[in-house]
Design a protein around this motif. Structure first.
Motif, short mmCIF file in Angstrom:
data_model
loop_
_atom_site.label_atom_id
_atom_site.label_comp_id
_atom_site.label_asym_id
_atom_site.label_seq_id
_atom_site.Cartn_x
_atom_site.Cartn_y
_atom_site.Cartn_z
N GLY A 212 0.81 -1.21 0.00
CA GLY A 212 0.00 0.00 0.00
C GLY A 212 0.85 1.26 0.00
O GLY A 212 1.57 1.52 0.97
N ILE B 178 -0.25 5.85 5.11
CA ILE B 178 0.52 5.12 6.12
C ILE B 178 1.75 4.48 5.50
O ILE B 178 2.86 4.54 6.05
CB ILE B 178 -0.37 4.05 6.81
N GLU C 138 4.34 7.20 4.95
CA GLU C 138 4.90 7.78 6.19
C GLU C 138 5.78 6.77 6.92
O GLU C 138 6.93 7.06 7.26
CB GLU C 138 3.77 8.28 7.10
N LEU D 21 4.67 -1.97 -2.41
CA LEU D 21 3.87 -2.61 -3.46
C LEU D 21 2.47 -1.98 -3.47
O LEU D 21 1.76 -2.04 -2.46
CB LEU D 21 3.76 -4.11 -3.18
N GLU D 22 2.12 -1.36 -4.55
CA GLU D 22 0.84 -0.63 -4.63
C GLU D 22 0.00 -1.23 -5.77
O GLU D 22 0.50 -1.40 -6.89
CB GLU D 22 1.11 0.87 -4.88
N ALA D 23 -1.27 -1.50 -5.46
CA ALA D 23 -2.14 -2.13 -6.45
C ALA D 23 -2.45 -1.19 -7.62
O ALA D 23 -2.50 -1.64 -8.78
CB ALA D 23 -3.45 -2.56 -5.77
N LEU D 24 -2.64 0.09 -7.34
CA LEU D 24 -3.05 1.01 -8.41
C LEU D 24 -1.88 1.32 -9.34
O LEU D 24 -0.72 1.26 -8.94
CB LEU D 24 -3.56 2.32 -7.82
N GLY E 115 -5.41 0.48 3.96
CA GLY E 115 -6.62 1.23 4.28
C GLY E 115 -7.17 0.83 5.64
O GLY E 115 -6.66 -0.08 6.29
N VAL F 95 -2.86 15.98 4.62
CA VAL F 95 -1.40 16.12 4.72
C VAL F 95 -0.76 14.73 4.73
O VAL F 95 -1.24 13.83 5.40
CB VAL F 95 -0.98 16.83 6.04
P1 NAD Z 1 -4.88 4.67 2.20
O1 NAD Z 1 -6.25 4.51 1.71
O2 NAD Z 1 -4.29 6.01 2.33
O3 NAD Z 1 -3.86 3.84 1.31
C1 NAD Z 1 -4.01 2.46 1.07
C2 NAD Z 1 -3.28 2.14 -0.22
O4 NAD Z 1 -3.23 0.73 -0.35
C3 NAD Z 1 -4.01 2.66 -1.46
O5 NAD Z 1 -3.11 3.33 -2.30
C4 NAD Z 1 -4.57 1.40 -2.10
O6 NAD Z 1 -4.66 1.50 -3.50
C5 NAD Z 1 -3.54 0.37 -1.68
N1 NAD Z 1 -4.04 -0.99 -1.65
C6 NAD Z 1 -5.25 -1.45 -1.23
N2 NAD Z 1 -5.30 -2.79 -1.32
C7 NAD Z 1 -4.09 -3.19 -1.79
C8 NAD Z 1 -3.52 -4.47 -2.07
N3 NAD Z 1 -4.21 -5.59 -1.88
N4 NAD Z 1 -2.25 -4.51 -2.57
C9 NAD Z 1 -1.54 -3.36 -2.75
N5 NAD Z 1 -2.04 -2.12 -2.49
C10 NAD Z 1 -3.29 -2.06 -2.01
O7 NAD Z 1 -4.86 3.90 3.61
P2 NAD Z 1 -3.76 3.81 4.72
O8 NAD Z 1 -2.48 4.34 4.24
O9 NAD Z 1 -3.85 2.44 5.28
O10 NAD Z 1 -4.33 4.82 5.80
C11 NAD Z 1 -5.63 4.58 6.38
C12 NAD Z 1 -6.30 5.86 6.76
O11 NAD Z 1 -5.62 6.49 7.82
C13 NAD Z 1 -6.37 6.80 5.60
O12 NAD Z 1 -7.72 7.03 5.30
C14 NAD Z 1 -5.74 8.05 6.06
O13 NAD Z 1 -6.54 9.15 5.84
C15 NAD Z 1 -5.53 7.88 7.55
N6 NAD Z 1 -4.17 8.35 7.83
C16 NAD Z 1 -3.93 9.69 7.69
C17 NAD Z 1 -2.65 10.18 7.87
C18 NAD Z 1 -2.41 11.64 7.69
O14 NAD Z 1 -3.35 12.40 7.69
N7 NAD Z 1 -1.17 12.08 7.53
C19 NAD Z 1 -1.61 9.32 8.17
C20 NAD Z 1 -1.89 7.98 8.28
C21 NAD Z 1 -3.18 7.51 8.11
#
Ligand code: NAD
Ligand code: FAD
Length: 478
Positions: free
Chosen positions: A188, A192, A195, A210-213, A278, A356
């Motif tokens: 993903g 997260i 960061e 590794l990112e699916a998109l 996510g 952010v």
């Molecule tokens: P995210 O939705 O930001 O990112 C998840 C990523 O994983 C996406 O790009 C998605 O395409 C990818 N993905 C999904 N399934 C996959 C798979 N099977 N294989 C590979 N890639 C895959 O979610 P996150 O990073 O887990 O964060 C969760 C939530 O926490 C978010 O909604 C975010 O807003 C919040 N968060 C915010 C901050 C911040 O504000 N700075 C920091 C950390 C988390």
């Protein structure tokens, strides 16, 4: 045993604790139920954000950024450091101390404002009754005039990469590695993944994401996302887009991750794997069938714009309801609901929720992206300003990135602001204020900004919308 309250809040994350404090400030008899226990096993307030999210991740991001500055950039400004090393356990202990200080602070705020903290689990029954079971086994039924549900969210799990709590972990596990993994995999490339991938990369891990998109950060401005991808790649994050993870297995001392992309099947061996794909709303054990609250088709608690559920005087706020899963969005919802219960009429402006990503440089934005405006058929002008032309950025030896201001072509009203650069998280607040007050790009251009500051980049980008920027060559000349 039964006790009556004006308001019972379930969940003491940012959405719930702010709602509870504001209710108590408004003179309402308020209880807040929280089931979480901290790393030390003691009851804790503050939810995901304070215990396992925003705060601990930023403590590690700030610490690891300082290390990179010392390791890679101090010598550029004439400071030589010998024998630099990282003490991971000390870094983690400091992070834990920051968390402890802040969560203890919420307990103090509850006490000071007269919120009753109940440590255990809450379940909503019919007619705004709440069944409470304490950590000590104590059971109570609370009767409330109003109930605010704020149970938050939990990480999404994926079957091909089951967590083992040691080598395959979610974001919580990734905040507590005992040493720097030599090879780190991240599933993903979201907030997260970037960061926490950055934290460990800065401290020395080889990181593969590794990112699916196929597209990197599709929710961000396209140009900014492309620039950010290049910078993060240069720092050492090996971001592989368009991948599908098919399996992850702990074999001996490593994790073998199987994935596919357009070129075929691959295997990647790493020491630790973070699953960051996510988060999902957490509603397990929260509702009884006759409580009157419904879920939407994606499993979030269904609410209207005022965070009212389908049950009278029952509200839901934060990650458990639609909208971005961000602490500040939940906080604003919590305060709005509290004030509405108290007889006021505030609203949350969902058009000005800032986003952010705390990488370096930081990525921050508010409002629309160019690609969204094009899709909506809106005509607009763009002004931009590179930090490379900012005196303060040069003085600080940190000139990466750009500010981009997008304004309506007819009215000049600001529709979006996108920042890639040092302190983007701080700079974006200026754009939020401007948009809240319906400012035009010209309005920002007419305001005086202190010199030399990074904020001047916002001023210059706004001026550049109409071709008036002074310290860069304007795309449009007037
Ligand atoms: P995210 O939705 O930001 O990112 C998840 C990523 O994983 C996406 O790009 C998605 O395409 C990818 N993905 C999904 N399934 C996959 C798979 N099977 N294989 C590979 N890639 C895959 O979610 P996150 O990073 O887990 O964060 C969760 C939530 O926490 C978010 O909604 C975010 O807003 C919040 N968060 C915010 C901050 C911040 O504000 N700075 C920091 C950390 C988390
Ligand atoms: P939560 O913070 O999840 O709190 C809900 C609380 O309710 C929990 O403590 C839970 O134990 C409790 N609860 C649930 N059900 C019950 C029940 N039945 N009885 C009693 N208690 C219950 N957001 C940002 O804006 N900026 C960031 O920098 C940021 N960084 C993040 C970094 C990471 C690693 C993670 C994981 C998240 C990050 N987030 C960030 C997201 C942020 O943490 C969430 O958006 C925020 O915590 C949501 O607040 P909330 O109050 O809705 O829920």
């Amino acid at each position: 045993m039964s006790e009556n309250y004006d308001v019972v809040v379930i969940g003491a994350g940012p959405a719930g604790y702010e709602a509870a404090i504001r209710c108590a400030q408004l003179g309402l008899k308020t209880a807040c139920i929280e089931k979480d226990k901290g790393k030390d096993g003691n009851p804790t307030l503050g939810g995901t954000c304070l215990n396992w999210g925003c705060i601990p991740s930023k403590a590690l991001l700030d610490a690891s950024h300082k290390y990179v500055e010392a390791e890679a950039h101090f010598s550029e400004i004439g400071i030589e450091v010998d024998n630099l090393s990282v003490d991971v356990s000390k870094m983690i202990a400091r992070k834990d101390a920051v968390v402890k200080g802040l969560t203890g602070g919420i307990a103090g705020l509850f006490k000071g404002n007269g919120v009753t903290a109940l440590y255990g689990t809450g379940k909503l029954l019919a007619n705004r009754q709440v069944a409470f079971v304490g950590h000590d086994g104590e059971e109570q039924t609370l009767q409330a005039e109003h109930v605010i549900l704020a149970p938050g969210s939990v990480p999404v799990a994926i079957p091909p990469a089951p967590l083992d709590g040691d080598r395959i972990v979610d974001s919580t596990g990734a905040l507590d590695f005992e040493s720097v993994p030599a090879r780190l995999g991240v599933i993903g490339a979201g907030v997260i993944g970037l960061e926490l991938g950055s934290v460990w990369n800065r401290l020395g891990s080889e990181v593969v994401v590794l990112e699916a998109l196929e597209e990197f950060l599709p929710m961000a401005d396209e140009r900014i996302a492309k620039d950010a991808q290049k910078m993060l790649t240069k720092q050492g994050l090996d971001i592989r887009l368009g991948t599908r993870v098919t399996g992850a297995e702990v074999i001996g001392n490593e994790v073998v991750v199987q994935y596919q992309d357009a070129q075929g099947d691959h295997a990647l061996s790493v020491d630790k794997l973070i699953v960051a794909v996510g988060r999902r709303p957490f509603t397990e054990g929260l509702l009884t069938p006759d409580c009157g609250v419904n879920l939407d088709e994606r499993g979030f608690l269904y609410v209207n714009d005022l965070c009212q559920t389908d049950a009278p005087n029952v509200y839901a706020v934060g990650d458990v309801v639609r909208g971005p899963m961000l602490a500040h969005k939940g906080m604003e919802e919590g305060v709005m609901v509290a004030e509405r219960i108290g007889g006021f009429k505030p609203l949350v402006n969902y058009d000005t929720v800032p986003s952010v990503i705390y990488t370096h440089p930081e990525i921050a934005w508010v409002g629309k992206t160019e690609q969204q405006l094009k899709a909506d058929g809106v005509t607009y002008n763009v002004g931009s300003f590179p930090f490379a032309a900012s005196g303060r950025a040069m003085a600080a030896n940190d000139t990466q990135g750009t500010v981009k201001v997008i304004a309506d072509a007819e009215s000049d009203r600001i529709l979006g602001v996108h920042v890639l650069g040092a302190q983007a998280s701080e700079l974006i607040a200026q754009a939020v204020i401007a948009m809240e007050f319906d400012a035009s790009a010209e309005d920002i251009g007419l305001i005086m900004f202190a010199h030399p500051t990074l904020s001047e980049a916002i001023h210059e980008a706004a001026l550049s919308v109409s071709g008036h920027a002074i310290h860069t060559i304007n795309r449009k000349k007037k």
